[in-house]
Motif scaffolding. Structure first.
Motif, mmCIF file in Angstrom:
data_model
loop_
_atom_site.group_PDB
_atom_site.id
_atom_site.type_symbol
_atom_site.label_atom_id
_atom_site.label_comp_id
_atom_site.label_asym_id
_atom_site.label_seq_id
_atom_site.Cartn_x
_atom_site.Cartn_y
_atom_site.Cartn_z
ATOM 1 N N HIS A 113 0.812 -1.290 0.005
ATOM 2 C CA HIS A 113 0.197 0.087 -0.014
ATOM 3 C C HIS A 113 1.340 1.050 0.443
ATOM 4 N N TYR A 114 1.904 1.602 0.952
ATOM 5 C CA TYR A 114 3.148 2.182 0.871
ATOM 6 C C TYR A 114 3.570 2.302 -0.184
ATOM 7 N N GLN A 115 4.430 1.512 -1.205
ATOM 8 C CA GLN A 115 4.492 1.556 -2.202
ATOM 9 C C GLN A 115 3.135 2.198 -3.939
ATOM 10 N N LYS A 116 2.654 2.112 -3.539
ATOM 11 C CA LYS A 116 1.721 2.357 -4.139
ATOM 12 C C LYS A 116 0.927 3.392 -3.808
ATOM 13 N N LEU A 117 0.833 4.147 -2.923
ATOM 14 C CA LEU A 117 1.013 5.441 -2.360
ATOM 15 C C LEU A 117 2.133 6.466 -2.858
ATOM 16 N N MET A 118 2.877 6.108 -2.472
ATOM 17 C CA MET A 118 4.338 7.036 -3.049
ATOM 18 C C MET A 118 4.416 6.849 -4.207
ATOM 19 N N THR A 119 4.267 6.172 -5.381
ATOM 20 C CA THR A 119 3.583 6.565 -6.952
ATOM 21 C C THR A 119 2.809 7.524 -7.354
ATOM 22 N N GLU A 120 1.450 7.451 -5.950
ATOM 23 C CA GLU A 120 0.543 8.496 -6.107
ATOM 24 C C GLU A 120 0.602 9.399 -6.095
ATOM 25 N N ARG A 121 0.956 10.128 -5.067
ATOM 26 C CA ARG A 121 1.995 11.091 -3.968
ATOM 27 C C ARG A 121 3.108 11.956 -5.005
ATOM 28 N N GLU A 122 4.111 10.948 -5.872
ATOM 29 C CA GLU A 122 5.213 11.729 -6.559
ATOM 30 C C GLU A 122 4.120 12.207 -7.798
ATOM 31 N N ARG A 123 3.471 11.655 -9.054
ATOM 32 C CA ARG A 123 2.535 11.958 -9.382
ATOM 33 C C ARG A 123 2.077 13.567 -8.955
ATOM 34 N N VAL A 129 4.304 21.181 -8.546
ATOM 35 C CA VAL A 129 5.090 21.809 -9.388
ATOM 36 C C VAL A 129 4.528 22.379 -10.404
ATOM 37 N N SER A 130 3.829 21.287 -12.013
ATOM 38 C CA SER A 130 4.012 22.231 -12.624
ATOM 39 C C SER A 130 3.551 22.920 -13.078
ATOM 40 N N THR A 131 2.152 23.176 -11.839
ATOM 41 C CA THR A 131 1.469 24.158 -12.125
ATOM 42 C C THR A 131 1.709 25.372 -11.411
ATOM 43 N N LEU A 132 3.215 24.846 -10.515
ATOM 44 C CA LEU A 132 3.348 26.467 -9.788
ATOM 45 C C LEU A 132 5.294 26.803 -10.645
ATOM 46 N N VAL A 133 5.198 26.400 -10.890
ATOM 47 C CA VAL A 133 6.096 26.770 -12.254
ATOM 48 C C VAL A 133 5.842 27.420 -12.949
ATOM 49 N N ASP A 134 3.994 27.073 -13.643
ATOM 50 C CA ASP A 134 3.689 28.359 -14.657
ATOM 51 C C ASP A 134 3.220 29.074 -14.418
ATOM 52 N N ALA A 135 3.348 29.264 -12.971
ATOM 53 C CA ALA A 135 2.716 30.762 -12.573
ATOM 54 C C ALA A 135 3.697 31.671 -12.169
ATOM 55 N N LYS A 136 5.134 30.868 -11.760
ATOM 56 C CA LYS A 136 6.429 31.524 -11.988
ATOM 57 C C LYS A 136 6.667 31.738 -10.178
ATOM 58 N N LEU A 137 6.326 30.483 -9.535
ATOM 59 C CA LEU A 137 6.369 30.789 -8.545
ATOM 60 C C LEU A 137 6.824 29.880 -7.577
ATOM 61 N N LEU A 138 7.489 28.517 -8.474
ATOM 62 C CA LEU A 138 9.013 27.885 -8.717
ATOM 63 C C LEU A 138 9.395 27.421 -9.760
#
Length: 210
Positions: A113-123, A129-138
């Motif tokens: 369960h943890y392995q599957k959860l970490m895969t989803e958390r990484e996604r 991150v992609s959203t915040l890079v587009d917003a010029k905050l990252l």
């Protein structure tokens, strides 16, 4: 869940937190509650079932706390809400983190369960991150897979921060220590902020720049 099962889990959580997994048996929990072993095993036949139920309770708690932020807060605030939610949740169920390697070695369900959860958390993290890079905050990545490794670093530190601090503090953690844990995770993110992102962070934390 009926009241008796709920009380068993509460008692088990407190005992596991105080004594560690290895020192707490079903008989220990039953004795703490003042009930017979037979009464306890009617609800949980094995200690493993209790540990797995507490693990799933922690996952649900974190999901709910972060989910509430998704409804009410911006994506940027969510990024800096996650460390606080994670550290406080891990502390409440700290036996899971302090005995994490032992538990995953002995509970195949939790490990999978943890392995599957970490895969989803990484996604989810990559999407945030992609959203915040587009917003010029990252800032944009300067090295390939930079944010993927940031996620891995955050994951390792959050999973094992309690263990390191428990050793340093001889198991006696305070509210200040939890705040330091949150700050440790936050400060791992700060180098990736743009100037606009840094200003947003200072406003979020009500910090006056030096």
């Amino acid at each position: 869940m009926n009241q008796t099962k709920d009380e068993i889990l509460k008692s088990a959580l407190r005992l596991f937190n105080e004594m560690g997994v290895a020192q707490v048996s079903l008989r220990t929990i039953a004795g703490d509650m003042g009930i017979s072993l037979g009464n306890l095993t009617y609800h949980f036949k094995k200690r493993e079932e209790i540990i797995e139920a507490l693990y799933l309770a922690l996952v649900e708690k974190l999901d709910q706390m972060i989910g509430k932020e998704l409804d009410a807060k911006s994506q940027f605030e969510l990024l800096f809400r996650i460390p606080s939610v994670t550290i406080s949740g891990f502390y409440e169920y700290r036996f899971l983190m302090l005995d994490f390697v032992f538990i995953t070695r002995n509970h195949e369900m939790i490990k999978r369960h943890y392995q599957k959860l970490m895969t989803e958390r990484e996604r989810q993290f990559a999407s945030l991150v992609s959203t915040l890079v587009d917003a010029k905050l990252l800032r944009d990545e300067q090295i390939t897979d930079e944010y993927r490794f940031l996620f891995q670093n955050l994951r390792v530190v959050s999973d094992f921060w309690l263990s390191a601090n428990s050793i340093d503090k001889n198991g006696a953690l305070s509210l200040t220590d939890l705040e330091n844990g949150t700050q440790t995770l936050e400060y791992m993110i700060l180098p990736y902020l743009t100037q606009e992102g840094l200003q947003a962070y200072l406003q979020l934390r009500c910090i006056h720049p030096t």
